[in-house]
Design a protein around this motif. Structure first.
Motif, PDB file in Angstrom:
ATOM      1  N   MET A 116       0.835  -1.210   0.000  1.00 29.14           N
ATOM      2  CA  MET A 116       0.000   0.000   0.000  1.00 29.14           C
ATOM      3  C   MET A 116       0.866   1.255   0.000  1.00 29.14           C
ATOM      4  O   MET A 116       0.578   2.212  -0.733  1.00 29.14           O
ATOM      5  CB  MET A 116      -0.879   0.025   1.249  1.00 29.14           C
ATOM      6  N   ASP A 117       1.918   1.242   0.829  1.00 27.67           N
ATOM      7  CA  ASP A 117       2.805   2.412   0.900  1.00 27.67           C
ATOM      8  C   ASP A 117       3.418   2.710  -0.464  1.00 27.67           C
ATOM      9  O   ASP A 117       3.517   3.874  -0.871  1.00 27.67           O
ATOM     10  CB  ASP A 117       3.912   2.185   1.939  1.00 27.67           C
ATOM     11  N   ILE A 118       3.825   1.649  -1.155  1.00 24.79           N
ATOM     12  CA  ILE A 118       4.448   1.851  -2.471  1.00 24.79           C
ATOM     13  C   ILE A 118       3.453   2.403  -3.482  1.00 24.79           C
ATOM     14  O   ILE A 118       3.808   3.200  -4.342  1.00 24.79           O
ATOM     15  CB  ILE A 118       5.095   0.534  -2.957  1.00 24.79           C
ATOM     16  N   MET A 119       2.193   1.989  -3.316  1.00 27.56           N
ATOM     17  CA  MET A 119       1.168   2.533  -4.229  1.00 27.56           C
ATOM     18  C   MET A 119       0.882   4.004  -3.944  1.00 27.56           C
ATOM     19  O   MET A 119       0.183   4.663  -4.709  1.00 27.56           O
ATOM     20  CB  MET A 119      -0.145   1.757  -4.060  1.00 27.56           C
ATOM     21  N   GLY A 120       1.410   4.513  -2.829  1.00 30.15           N
ATOM     22  CA  GLY A 120       1.162   5.910  -2.481  1.00 30.15           C
ATOM     23  C   GLY A 120      -0.050   6.087  -1.581  1.00 30.15           C
ATOM     24  O   GLY A 120      -0.585   7.190  -1.452  1.00 30.15           O
ATOM     25  N   ILE A 121      -0.479   4.985  -0.963  1.00 29.20           N
ATOM     26  CA  ILE A 121      -1.634   5.056  -0.057  1.00 29.20           C
ATOM     27  C   ILE A 121      -1.115   5.248   1.362  1.00 29.20           C
ATOM     28  O   ILE A 121      -0.119   4.630   1.749  1.00 29.20           O
ATOM     29  CB  ILE A 121      -2.457   3.744  -0.150  1.00 29.20           C
ATOM     30  N   ASN A 122      -1.799   6.105   2.128  1.00 27.72           N
ATOM     31  CA  ASN A 122      -1.471   6.252   3.542  1.00 27.72           C
ATOM     32  C   ASN A 122      -2.030   5.009   4.256  1.00 27.72           C
ATOM     33  O   ASN A 122      -3.213   4.962   4.595  1.00 27.72           O
ATOM     34  CB  ASN A 122      -2.099   7.536   4.080  1.00 27.72           C
ATOM     35  N   PHE A 124      -5.648   4.231   5.916  1.00 28.18           N
ATOM     36  CA  PHE A 124      -6.529   3.336   5.161  1.00 28.18           C
ATOM     37  C   PHE A 124      -6.971   2.134   6.001  1.00 28.18           C
ATOM     38  O   PHE A 124      -8.137   1.740   5.973  1.00 28.18           O
ATOM     39  CB  PHE A 124      -5.798   2.847   3.897  1.00 28.18           C
TER      40      PHE A 124
END
Lengths: 248, 259
Positions: free
Chosen positions: A122-128, A132
Motif C-alpha cells: 500500500m505504501d508503495i502505491m502511495g496510499i497512507n 486506510f
C-alpha cells in the motif's frame, strides 16, 4: 524503562498523526467502515450477550445470598444488580473482555499484513496505509460500542430476571421493583461515555502494536498479547480518571 | 531511467551499502543480483523510497526523490508498480479485487472502465478463470501473476520485482521471467528485478548490477557475465555444479581458440 515508555508514547502519537487524516477516497472509506462495524462490532454481539446473561445471573444470586439482614429491603438485590451492571460491568468489564477479542483481532490482522508486506504494498502505491487500515477500525468500533454497552446492560438485567423467574431465591416482582428503584439515568450515559473512550483505546493501541510488528508470525503473536495487556491497563487507568470526572 | 548516485546506507552505525552508482534503463529488464545478505534488497528499498539512504541520490527520469514533498512522492508512487517476494496480495480480496485495488484508489476511470482494465490485466497474465478466487485458493505461481497484474494495473512507468522466482519451480520461474520481460518491452517500462536466480540472469538480464557486501562490484549484461573479470562475481555465478561445468566448457573453448 521510563525512556522506553516515552519513546513508545511518542511513536504512538506520530502513528495517530498518520491515522487521523482525511481518507484518500471517501467511498472506499465508508465501505471499509461498514465492514469494520460488522467485523468488530456486530460479530461481538453473541459474546456480549452470553457473558452479560451469565454475569447478570451470578450477580443476582450473590446479592440474594449475601443480603440477608432484615434491615435491608429484599428489592436491594435488583437494585444492586442494576447498579453493578450499569456502573462497572457493562462498560469497564465488558471492554476488558472485548480488549481480548477485538484487540487481539486487530493487532494480529494488521501484524500479519505487515509481515506479509501488504502494508508495504500500500505504501508503495502511495496510499497512507495507517489511515486506510486503521481509521475505519477506530471509528467503526467506537461508533458501535454504545450498542454493545446497552445490550450488555439489558441482557445482564435479563440474566438476573431469569434467576428470579426460575428459582425460588426471590420473586420477579421484587427483582423488577428493585431494578426500577432509585434509577438514575445518568448512570447509563456514564457507562456509554466510558465505553467510547475504552473502544478508542482498544482499537488504537491494538492497531499501533500490529502496525509496527517486525519479523514473522511469532512477533505477530507477541504483538497481539502486548496489545491486549497494554489496552487492558490503559482501560483500568482511564476507568479511574473517568469515574472521578463523571461521577464526582 | 532510474539513477542511483553515490548511495550509502547505514543501520545502527553499520554500513550496508557503499557508494553505489548504477543506472537502470527504460524499456529493459534490469537485474540486481548478489548473494543473500549482500544488500540488494536494501538497495532496492532505497530505490523505491521505502528506505532513505544516508548519502547519495535516487533520480527517476531526472527527478530527485529526496527533494520531493509528500504530494510529489505520492504522485511518483502511482507511477511505480511493485512485485513483492511473497506477492503481498490482500487476503480479504479476490484476484479481481486485488487488481482493482490500485484502480479504485487512483484511477479517474468509471467503475465499468476500471473493471475492463482489471480484466485486461488479468487476461494479460493468463488468469482468465481465477478472477473470483481468493489468494489462499491459488498456487504460488498464480499469486505472482496476480501481483504482476496488480502492479501493471495503473500502467506504471517503473516496475520493481523483489525475487519474483522465489518458491517457484523452474518451469513456472521461466514463465514469470518471460511475462516480466514481455510486459517490460510491451509498455516500455523501467523494470528492476532483484534476484539471485541464474536462470533469470541468463534469460532476461539485459542489464545486470552485481552487489557484493554492499559494494557494486560489476555492471554488465547476460552476454558478458561469463567473461567478467570480477572475482566476487565469478564466485557467485559459478557457485553451482551446473555452472562450474559451464565454466570448464568455456575454459576449454578459450584454450581451443588460443591453439
Amino acid at each position: 524503562m521510563i525512556i522506553s515508555s516515552i519513546n513508545t508514547f511518542g511513536k504512538y502519537c506520530r502513528f495517530l498523526t498518520q491515522v487521523f487524516r482525511a481518507p484518500d477516497k471517501w467511498n472506499v472509506f465508508f465501505k471499509s467502515l461498514v465492514a469494520e462495524i460488522y467485523k468488530l462490532g456486530v460479530d461481538s454481539i453473541p459474546l456480549v450477550i452470553i457473558i452479560s446473561l451469565f454475569i447478570g445471573a451470578v450477580i443476582c444470586i450473590q446479592m440474594t445470598l449475601n443480603i440477608v439482614s432484615p434491615l435491608i429491603p429484599s428489592y436491594s438485590t435488583g437494585l444492586a444488580t442494576r447498579e453493578i451492571l450499569l456502573l462497572e460491568f457493562s462498560s469497564s468489564m465488558m471492554c476488558l473482555i472485548l480488549a481480548g477479542k477485538v484487540g487481539s483481532n486487530i493487532a494480529s490482522e494488521i501484524g500479519t499484513m505487515r509481515v506479509t508486506e501488504q502494508i508495504d504494498a500500500m505504501d508503495i502505491m502511495g496510499i497512507n496505509s495507517a489511515n486506510f487500515i486503521v481509521l475505519p477500525k477506530i471509528i467503526g468500533f467506537t461508533l458501535f460500542i454504545p450498542v454493545l454497552c446497552v445490550l450488555s446492560m439489558f441482557f445482564g438485567l435479563l440474566g438476573g430476571w431469569f434467576i428470579a423467574e426460575f428459582t425460588s431465591m426471590l420473586t420477579v416482582e421484587t427483582y423488577v421493583y428493585g431494578i426500577q428503584s432509585f434509577f438514575n439515568e445518568w448512570y447509563v450515559w456514564y457507562g456509554i461515555i466510558k465505553t467510547l473512550f475504552f473502544a478508542y483505546i482498544i482499537s488504537s493501541v491494538a492497531a499501533f502494536y500490529g502496525y509496527y510488528v517486525k519479523g514473522g508470525s511469532l512477533e505477530v503473536g507477541k504483538a497481539s498479547t502486548n496489545a491486549v495487556v497494554a489496552s487492558s491497563i490503559l482501560i483500568l487507568l482511564a476507568d479511574v480518571i473517568l469515574t472521578k470526572l463523571l461521577l464526582q | 531511467m532510474i539513477e542511483a548516485k553515490h548511495v550509502s546506507k547505514w543501520f545502527d552505525g553499520q554500513q550496508v551499502l557503499y557508494d553505489i552508482n548504477a543506472t537502470f534503463d527504460t524499456g529493459k529488464t534490469n537485474l540486481i543480483i548478489g548473494q543473500s545478505g549482500s544488500g540488494k534488497t536494501v538497495f532496492m528499498k532505497c530505490l523505491i523510497g521505502l528506505m532513505t539512504p544516508e548519502e547519495g541520490e535516487i533520480l527517476y527520469d531526472g527527478r530527485k526523490i529526496r527533494n520531493m514533498n509528500t504530494a510529489q512522492r505520492r504522485q511518483i508512487r502511482t507511477e511505480i508498480g511493485m512485485l513483492f517476494q511473497g506477492s503481498a496480495l490482500f487476503d480479504n480480496e479476490t484476484v479481481l479485487g486485488n487488481v482493482m485495488f490500485p484502480l479504485k484508489m487512483f484511477s479517474p476511470l468509471s467503475h465499468k472502465e476500471q473493471l475492463e482494465r482489471a480484466y485486461f490485466c488479468i487476461r494479460r497474465v493468463g488468469l482468465e478463470n481465477a478472477d473470483n478466487k481468493y489468494p489462499s485458493e491459488i498456487s504460488g505461481g498464480m499469486q505472482k501473476r496476480v501481483a504482476i497484474a496488480r502492479a501493471i494495473a495503473l500502467n506504471p512507468k517503473y516496475l520493481f520485482c523483489d525475487e519474483p522466482n522465489s518458491g517457484l519451480d523452474p518451469k513456472t520461474s521461466i514463465l514469470i521471467d518471460e511475462l516480466l520481460s514481455d510486459i517490460t518491452h510491451e509498455y516500455g517500462m523501467t523494470t528492476v528485478i532483484n534476484t539471485h536466480d541464474m536462470n533469470s540472469v541468463l534469460g532476461i538480464g539485459e542489464k545486470i548490477v552485481f552487489i557484493n557486501r554492499g559494494h557494486c562490484d560489476w555492471i554488465g549484461d547476460d552476454k558478458s557475465i561469463f567473461r567478467a573479470k570480477s572475482e566476487s562475481l565469478n564466485d557467485f555465478v559459478f557457485a553451482s555444479k551446473l555452472f562450474q561445468e559451464v565454466k570448464l566448457v568455456l575454459e576449454r573453448e578459450a584454450e581451443a581458440a588460443q591453439k
